[in-house]
Write a protein that holds these residues in place. Structure first.
Motif, PDB file in Angstrom:
ATOM      1  N   UNK A 139       0.818  -1.213   0.000  1.00 20.12           N
ATOM      2  CA  UNK A 139       0.000   0.000   0.000  1.00 20.12           C
ATOM      3  C   UNK A 139       0.852   1.264   0.000  1.00 20.12           C
ATOM      4  N   UNK A 140       2.184   1.106   0.033  1.00 24.24           N
ATOM      5  CA  UNK A 140       3.079   2.251   0.170  1.00 24.24           C
ATOM      6  C   UNK A 140       3.850   2.510  -1.113  1.00 24.24           C
ATOM      7  N   UNK A 141       4.290   3.738  -1.264  1.00 29.21           N
ATOM      8  CA  UNK A 141       5.149   4.092  -2.388  1.00 29.21           C
ATOM      9  C   UNK A 141       6.561   3.583  -2.132  1.00 29.21           C
ATOM     10  N   UNK A 142       7.410   3.689  -3.162  1.00 35.39           N
ATOM     11  CA  UNK A 142       8.790   3.248  -3.010  1.00 35.39           C
ATOM     12  C   UNK A 142       9.523   3.998  -1.918  1.00 35.39           C
ATOM     13  N   UNK A 143       9.315   5.312  -1.852  1.00 38.17           N
ATOM     14  CA  UNK A 143       9.967   6.103  -0.822  1.00 38.17           C
ATOM     15  C   UNK A 143       9.470   5.769   0.567  1.00 38.17           C
ATOM     16  N   UNK A 144       8.169   5.492   0.679  1.00 37.98           N
ATOM     17  CA  UNK A 144       7.612   5.136   1.978  1.00 37.98           C
ATOM     18  C   UNK A 144       8.145   3.782   2.445  1.00 37.98           C
ATOM     19  N   UNK A 145       8.261   2.838   1.516  1.00 35.86           N
ATOM     20  CA  UNK A 145       8.836   1.534   1.872  1.00 35.86           C
ATOM     21  C   UNK A 145      10.268   1.693   2.358  1.00 35.86           C
ATOM     22  N   UNK A 146      11.012   2.571   1.697  1.00 35.57           N
ATOM     23  CA  UNK A 146      12.402   2.791   2.096  1.00 35.57           C
ATOM     24  C   UNK A 146      12.480   3.292   3.534  1.00 35.57           C
ATOM     25  N   UNK A 147      11.556   4.123   3.914  1.00 33.93           N
ATOM     26  CA  UNK A 147      11.541   4.640   5.292  1.00 33.93           C
ATOM     27  C   UNK A 147      11.204   3.532   6.288  1.00 33.93           C
ATOM     28  N   UNK A 148      10.345   2.597   5.889  1.00 33.91           N
ATOM     29  CA  UNK A 148      10.021   1.468   6.754  1.00 33.91           C
ATOM     30  C   UNK A 148      11.241   0.563   6.922  1.00 33.91           C
ATOM     31  N   UNK A 149      11.969   0.324   5.832  1.00 30.03           N
ATOM     32  CA  UNK A 149      13.169  -0.517   5.913  1.00 30.03           C
ATOM     33  C   UNK A 149      14.244   0.150   6.768  1.00 30.03           C
ATOM     34  N   UNK A 150      14.327   1.475   6.703  1.00 28.29           N
ATOM     35  CA  UNK A 150      15.249   2.193   7.576  1.00 28.29           C
ATOM     36  C   UNK A 150      14.838   2.015   9.035  1.00 28.29           C
ATOM     37  N   UNK A 151      13.536   2.073   9.298  1.00 32.07           N
ATOM     38  CA  UNK A 151      13.045   1.855  10.669  1.00 32.07           C
ATOM     39  C   UNK A 151      13.414   0.458  11.145  1.00 32.07           C
ATOM     40  N   UNK A 152      13.297  -0.535  10.278  1.00 29.85           N
ATOM     41  CA  UNK A 152      13.682  -1.904  10.657  1.00 29.85           C
ATOM     42  C   UNK A 152      15.147  -1.965  11.057  1.00 29.85           C
ATOM     43  N   UNK A 153      16.011  -1.315  10.262  1.00 29.13           N
ATOM     44  CA  UNK A 153      17.441  -1.313  10.569  1.00 29.13           C
ATOM     45  C   UNK A 153      17.722  -0.587  11.882  1.00 29.13           C
ATOM     46  N   UNK A 154      17.047   0.536  12.092  1.00 29.61           N
ATOM     47  CA  UNK A 154      17.267   1.309  13.319  1.00 29.61           C
ATOM     48  C   UNK A 154      16.754   0.569  14.555  1.00 29.61           C
ATOM     49  N   UNK A 155      15.686  -0.190  14.396  1.00 28.23           N
ATOM     50  CA  UNK A 155      15.116  -0.910  15.537  1.00 28.23           C
ATOM     51  C   UNK A 155      16.091  -1.936  16.098  1.00 28.23           C
ATOM     52  N   UNK A 156      16.995  -2.430  15.262  1.00 27.76           N
ATOM     53  CA  UNK A 156      17.964  -3.408  15.723  1.00 27.76           C
ATOM     54  C   UNK A 156      18.941  -2.854  16.743  1.00 27.76           C
ATOM     55  N   UNK A 157      19.131  -1.534  16.746  1.00 22.32           N
ATOM     56  CA  UNK A 157      19.971  -0.864  17.741  1.00 22.32           C
ATOM     57  C   UNK A 157      21.375  -1.463  17.799  1.00 22.32           C
ATOM     58  N   UNK A 158      21.908  -1.827  16.641  1.00 22.10           N
ATOM     59  CA  UNK A 158      23.246  -2.418  16.574  1.00 22.10           C
ATOM     60  C   UNK A 158      24.306  -1.319  16.614  1.00 22.10           C
ATOM     61  N   UNK A 159      25.502  -1.621  17.089  1.00 20.49           N
ATOM     62  CA  UNK A 159      26.558  -0.598  17.156  1.00 20.49           C
ATOM     63  C   UNK A 159      27.134  -0.216  15.802  1.00 20.49           C
ATOM     64  N   UNK A 160      26.890  -1.042  14.773  1.00 21.97           N
ATOM     65  CA  UNK A 160      27.359  -0.738  13.420  1.00 21.97           C
ATOM     66  C   UNK A 160      26.160  -0.784  12.481  1.00 21.97           C
ATOM     67  N   UNK A 161      26.027   0.220  11.620  1.00 24.69           N
ATOM     68  CA  UNK A 161      24.957   0.230  10.625  1.00 24.69           C
ATOM     69  C   UNK A 161      25.546   0.488   9.248  1.00 24.69           C
TER      70      UNK A 161
END
Length: 263
Positions: A139-161
Motif C-alpha cells: 500500500x506504500x510508495x517506493x519512498x515510503x517503503x524505504x523509510x520502513x526498511x530504515x526503521x527496521x534497521x534502526x530498531x535493531x539498535x546495533x553498534x554498526x549500521x
C-alpha cells in the motif's frame, strides 16, 4: 581512535570479474563514513564484504575480531543492514517489517518484549512511518517503503549500521530527515557506513572513502581539500566542490561544451 571495521588485503569477484582489489582500510568507531565513486567502482561490493554478505579473500574484522569467528547471532547483534533495492514480502504489515529488526534480540520462537515494542515504536516515529503501522508494504510508495526498511534497521539498535543507497526514492525533505537520523545514531555512538550517489549529502559525513575500479583512491575527512580533489578526479573533473554559506555544495562544470549531436 578505535576502529569498528577493518579490512586487510580484501579481494572479491562477481561473475568472474574482480570487483575489489587489495583493499586495506580502517573505519573509525562512532563516526559516519560515506563511500562515493562512479558507477562500477565497487562501492556496494565493499559494503557487502564489510557486512559478510559477499565471499572474499583477505580479512574483515569487526571491532578487531575476525568476521569468520563470529556466530550468526553475534553478527546480527553487532550490525544492522539496509541494502539497495531490498525486497520484503509486500503483504507484511509495516509494524511486522520493523519488528524484524528485533529478531536477534529475541529467543527462539520468543515473543516481542516490551523493549522490542518500544524500540520499534521509536524507530517508526523517527522515520515518520508510525501512521502506516497497520498498513501493508504494497500500500506504500517506493519512498515510503524505504523509510520502513530504515526503521527496521534502526530498531535493531546495533553498534554498526551499513546502508547502501539509503536515499533511493526519498524526496528532498525526507533526505533531510534521514540526515537528522544519522546524526542521532552518531550521538548514540553508532558507527555508520553508507554508500551514496548524492555527493552533496555525502559531504555531511565525518569521513569519505573515494573508490574507483575496485580500489580505495582516498580516505579522509570530508572537509579536507585532498578529499574534495579526489572526488572531483574520480568523476573526471565534471563536478567541482565549493563552500557556500557554511556548507559544501557540488556544482557541474560549465566549460565542457555541448555533447549533443547537431542538426
Amino acid at each position: 581512535m578505535t576502529h569498528a571495521l577493518q579490512t586487510v588485503d580484501l579481494n572479491a569477484s562477481l561473475g568472474g570479474r574482480r570487483v575489489l582489489n587489495g583493499i586495506s582500510l580502517q573505519i573509525a568507531a562512532g563516526r559516519w563514513t560515506c563511500v562515493v565513486g562512479p558507477n562500477g567502482a565497487g562501492k556496494s561490493s565493499l559494503l557487502k564484504a564489510l557486512g559478510g554478505l559477499l565471499p572474499h579473500n583477505g580479512q574483515v574484522l569487526w571491532h578487531g575480531q575476525p568476521l569468520e569467528q563470529l556466530s550468526r547471532r553475534e553478527r546480527a547483534l553487532q550490525l544492522s543492514w539496509l541494502g539497495q533495492g531490498e525486497a520484503s514480502t509486500l503483504d507484511l504489515r509495516v509494524w511486522d517489517v520493523a519488528m524484524l529488526g528485533r529478531l536477534p534480540h529475541q529467543g527462539w520462537l520468543g515473543t516481542p518484549s516490551d523493549q522490542d515494542t518500544q524500540m520499534v515504536k521509536a524507530a517508526l516515529k523517527a522515520t515518520r512511518a508510525w501512521d502506516w503501522r497497520e498498513r501493508t508494504l504494497n500500500e506504500l510508495s517506493g519512498g515510503e517503503r524505504q523509510r520502513v526498511l530504515l526503521a527496521r534497521a534502526m530498531a535493531g539498535n546495533a553498534p554498526i549500521m551499513l546502508m547502501d543507497e539509503p536515499l533511493a526514492n526519498l524526496d528532498p525533505p525526507h533526505q533531510v530527515d534521514w540526515l537528522e537520523q544519522v546524526h542521532c545514531l552518531l550521538a548514540q555512538g553508532t558507527t555508520v557506513v553508507s554508500v551514496l550517489h548524492e555527493i552533496a549529502m555525502a559531504l555531511h559525513a565525518d569521513d569519505i572513502l573515494v573508490m574507483a575500479e575496485g580500489r580505495v583512491i582516498h580516505h579522509g575527512a570530508s572537509h579536507e581539500t585532498a578529499t574534495h580533489t579526489a572526488i572531483e578526479a574520480v568523476f573526471d573533473h565534471r563536478i567541482s566542490i565549493h563552500a557556500l554559506a557554511g556548507q559544501w555544495v557540488v556544482l557541474p562544470r560549465t566549460d565542457q561544451g555541448c555533447a549533443a549531436p547537431t542538426r
